[in-house]
Design a protein around this motif. Structure first.
Motif, PDB file in Angstrom:
ATOM      1  N   SER A  35       9.329  49.449  29.157  1.00 21.64           N
ATOM      2  CA  SER A  35       8.863  50.810  28.903  1.00 21.64           C
ATOM      3  C   SER A  35       9.857  51.656  28.109  1.00 21.64           C
ATOM      4  N   LEU A  36      11.077  51.163  27.941  1.00 21.79           N
ATOM      5  CA  LEU A  36      12.112  51.935  27.250  1.00 21.79           C
ATOM      6  C   LEU A  36      11.948  51.884  25.735  1.00 21.79           C
ATOM      7  N   PRO A  41      19.966  51.181  26.242  1.00 18.43           N
ATOM      8  CA  PRO A  41      20.844  50.263  26.967  1.00 18.43           C
ATOM      9  C   PRO A  41      20.192  49.800  28.273  1.00 18.43           C
ATOM     10  N   VAL A  42      20.259  48.515  28.515  1.00 15.69           N
ATOM     11  CA  VAL A  42      19.713  47.950  29.752  1.00 15.69           C
ATOM     12  C   VAL A  42      20.712  47.002  30.401  1.00 15.69           C
ATOM     13  N   THR A  48      22.521  50.604  37.032  1.00 14.94           N
ATOM     14  CA  THR A  48      23.029  51.122  38.312  1.00 14.94           C
ATOM     15  C   THR A  48      23.273  52.630  38.249  1.00 14.94           C
ATOM     16  N   GLU A  49      23.473  53.167  37.064  1.00  6.29           N
ATOM     17  CA  GLU A  49      23.578  54.618  36.929  1.00  6.29           C
ATOM     18  C   GLU A  49      22.212  55.281  37.069  1.00  6.29           C
ATOM     19  N   PRO A  79      22.383  43.379  26.795  1.00 10.40           N
ATOM     20  CA  PRO A  79      21.056  43.390  26.184  1.00 10.40           C
ATOM     21  C   PRO A  79      20.539  44.812  25.996  1.00 10.40           C
ATOM     22  N   THR A  80      19.637  44.969  25.056  1.00 13.38           N
ATOM     23  CA  THR A  80      18.981  46.244  24.829  1.00 13.38           C
ATOM     24  C   THR A  80      17.484  46.051  24.952  1.00 13.38           C
TER      25      THR A  80
END
Length: 85
Positions: A35-36, A41-42, A48-49, A79-80
């Motif tokens: 969905s991003l 950034p993934v 975790t943020e 990865p992105t």
């Protein structure tokens, strides 16, 4: 849930939503990443943020994708989000 959404949605294939080899966390994480926007950034730190699950849970979930069509890593450990097919 059955209303049409003209924008702001992501189509999730049944092959992912019903994948028998993945945990609910792994499926949910994959859906979130899909969905991003392209280039978001993934990596584990970014996730975790954003979410309360810890590093170990995200690492295990993403490790379960390897060897499946779901994994689309950049190959550099960071990865992105993939762009549209």
């Amino acid at each position: 849930m059955t209303e049409a959404h003209p924008s702001g949605f992501t189509v999730v294939g049944n092959h992912l939503a019903q994948h028998r080899g993945l945990s609910c966390l792994a499926i949910g994480l994959a859906v979130h990443i899909q969905s991003l926007r392209d280039g978001s950034p993934v990596d584990i730190r970014s996730l975790t943020e954003r979410f309360p699950e810890g590093r170990d849970r995200f690492a295990a979930a993403s490790a379960s994708w390897r060897g499946t069509a779901i994994w689309n890593g950049a190959g550099n450990g960071s990865p992105t989000a993939p762009g549209p097919p």
